[in-house]
Scaffold this motif. Structure first.
Motif, short mmCIF file in Angstrom:
data_model
loop_
_atom_site.label_atom_id
_atom_site.label_comp_id
_atom_site.label_asym_id
_atom_site.label_seq_id
_atom_site.Cartn_x
_atom_site.Cartn_y
_atom_site.Cartn_z
N VAL A 169 -3.38 11.36 -19.65
CA VAL A 169 -4.26 11.45 -18.42
C VAL A 169 -3.58 12.41 -17.37
O VAL A 169 -2.21 12.23 -17.29
CB VAL A 169 -4.43 9.87 -17.80
CG1 VAL A 169 -4.85 9.86 -16.46
CG2 VAL A 169 -4.99 8.86 -18.73
N ASP A 170 -4.22 13.15 -16.64
CA ASP A 170 -3.66 14.15 -15.88
C ASP A 170 -2.87 13.42 -14.71
O ASP A 170 -3.63 12.81 -13.95
CB ASP A 170 -4.71 15.01 -15.29
CG ASP A 170 -4.04 16.12 -14.22
OD1 ASP A 170 -2.90 16.24 -14.02
OD2 ASP A 170 -5.22 16.97 -13.72
N PRO A 171 -1.55 13.63 -14.65
CA PRO A 171 -1.01 12.81 -13.34
C PRO A 171 -1.57 13.00 -11.78
O PRO A 171 -1.63 12.11 -11.11
CB PRO A 171 0.53 13.47 -13.34
CG PRO A 171 0.60 13.85 -14.67
CD PRO A 171 -0.62 14.32 -15.15
N ALA A 172 -2.11 14.37 -11.74
CA ALA A 172 -2.82 14.54 -10.44
C ALA A 172 -3.98 13.68 -10.25
O ALA A 172 -4.09 13.22 -9.19
CB ALA A 172 -3.08 16.23 -10.49
N PHE A 210 3.42 11.38 -6.76
CA PHE A 210 2.85 10.72 -5.63
C PHE A 210 3.78 10.76 -4.33
O PHE A 210 3.42 10.83 -3.26
CB PHE A 210 3.12 8.83 -5.94
CG PHE A 210 2.01 8.34 -6.62
CD1 PHE A 210 0.94 7.90 -5.76
CD2 PHE A 210 2.05 8.09 -7.94
CE1 PHE A 210 -0.37 7.55 -6.36
CE2 PHE A 210 0.86 7.41 -8.69
CZ PHE A 210 -0.41 7.14 -8.06
N ARG A 211 5.05 11.39 -4.64
CA ARG A 211 6.10 11.27 -3.43
C ARG A 211 5.51 12.87 -2.93
O ARG A 211 5.57 12.99 -1.70
CB ARG A 211 7.52 11.50 -4.17
CG ARG A 211 8.77 11.76 -2.95
CD ARG A 211 9.95 11.80 -3.54
NE ARG A 211 10.47 10.53 -4.19
CZ ARG A 211 10.83 10.32 -5.34
NH1 ARG A 211 10.39 11.12 -6.38
NH2 ARG A 211 11.13 9.09 -5.66
N ALA A 212 5.24 13.52 -3.94
CA ALA A 212 4.76 15.00 -3.16
C ALA A 212 3.52 14.94 -2.34
O ALA A 212 3.25 15.74 -1.48
CB ALA A 212 4.63 15.97 -4.36
N MET A 217 7.49 5.35 -2.23
CA MET A 217 7.92 4.51 -3.41
C MET A 217 7.75 2.90 -3.00
O MET A 217 7.40 2.16 -3.53
CB MET A 217 9.32 4.84 -3.84
CG MET A 217 9.47 6.25 -4.65
SD MET A 217 8.34 6.61 -6.06
CE MET A 217 7.22 7.39 -5.00
N ASP A 218 7.91 2.59 -1.69
CA ASP A 218 7.59 1.36 -1.20
C ASP A 218 6.39 0.74 -1.25
O ASP A 218 6.17 -0.63 -1.36
CB ASP A 218 8.24 0.91 0.02
CG ASP A 218 7.76 1.86 1.20
OD1 ASP A 218 7.10 2.80 1.00
OD2 ASP A 218 7.44 1.62 2.41
#
Length: 314
Positions: A169-172, A210-212, A217-218
């Protein structure tokens, strides 16, 4: 023999790369028992939940309001919640698939719910009777109604690393779907390796995505299956990325009724052993937890899949 007698793992100072503490989101009573071939008596479920709470788990996902036709093992959701004796400081979330399920949860006085989304079209069609985009239309009124009722709402995103029908699965795509679920008003997103194909590198890549995209992360949790023996390595990678909530199942119970290749969840005992060795606080008594898993395994008629439980109790 118990963990206290063995005296291991040796507790070491926490690394600057790791969180000081981790919240364990226990899914055994729901995700673990939903795949049992025979119906587990509600009294056994209630005792199991009580034992998990007494072991120090602060979140115990207790059941699901999915239609009994699809998950008959959890058809006793109302009876179970009515018989539950909540422990102080413990939350008991339930899975809610749709508006009808939300209505049942509200009547039962539930404070925390979870919805179950998909990162892929194929799984959405098979599991949600929907497609990748239509799932948000289905979830929007559920989340809105739950928040209006004062509930917290968690979102699960399944097939985040691989899909048995679509492959990798593509992370994007996972980031896009996950953030759309958060934007609906969910308070947390649990990233699921439903068929257990992720590796530590995949985990870091996805969390970096996700960070980008601006997701902290919380707001994230991780949910690993151990099909290829990578659940603990993947958990360690997620902790190093800053994730502070980890899903696990006491005794390693569970899988996924919609993904035949999926084996059990990460065992809570194995997770606790890892966290103890890393010096990461979690608040769980490993001996009491292992006792709870052995107690349930005896009633299920088979040994616990958890390596730590077997090492401590065999």
């Amino acid at each position: 023999m118990g963990a206290r007698e063995i005296g291991l793992p040796m507790r070491v100072p926490g690394s600057s790369e790791l969180p000081d503490s981790v919240t364990i989101w226990e899914v055994g009573p729901r995700d673990g028992l939903q795949n049992e071939s025979s119906i587990v008596d509600v009294a056994v479920k209630l005792e199991f939940i009580d034992r998990l709470a007494r072991a120090g788990l602060s979140i115990v996902e207790s059941t699901s309001f999915v239609h009994p036709k699809w998950v008959p093992q959890l058809a006793d959701a109302e009876e179970l919640l009515a018989g539950l004796s909540p422990a102080a400081g413990v939350r008991y979330p339930v899975l809610v698939p749709n508006e009808r399920g939300l209505e049942r949860a509200i009547r039962a006085g539930v404070a925390d719910i979870a919805i179950f989304g998909s990162a892929t079209r194929s799984f959405a069609e098979r599991n949600l009777n929907s497609d990748l985009d239509a799932q948000f239309e289905m979830f929007a009124p559920v989340v809105a109604g739950a928040r209006e009722a004062g509930m917290t709402v968690r979102a699960y995103i399944s097939m985040a690393f691989g899909d048995p029908w679509e492959g990798p699965v593509d992370p994007a795509q996972v980031v896009s779907v996950g953030n759309r679920l958060l934007e609906l008003g969910c308070t947390q997103l649990s990233i699921g390796d439903t068929i257990g194909v992720a590796t530590a590198g995949h985990v870091e890549q996805l969390l970096d995505g996700f960070r980008a995209a601006g997701t902290g992360m919380d707001a994230l949790a991780v949910h690993f299956h151990d099909t290829y023996g990578q659940a603990l390595a993947n958990t360690f990678a997620a902790l190093r990325c800053g994730v502070r909530t980890v899903d696990s199942s006491a005794g390693g119970l569970g899988g996924c009724p919609y993904a035949e290749s999926a084996t059990g969840n990460l065992a809570t005992e194995d997770l606790v052993w890892l966290l103890d060795g890393l010096g990461v606080r979690h608040g769980v008594d490993l001996d009491l937890l292992a006792d709870a898993s052995v107690w349930l395994a005896e009633r299920l008629g088979r040994p616990s899949p958890s390596r730590v439980v077997r090492a401590l109790r065999d």
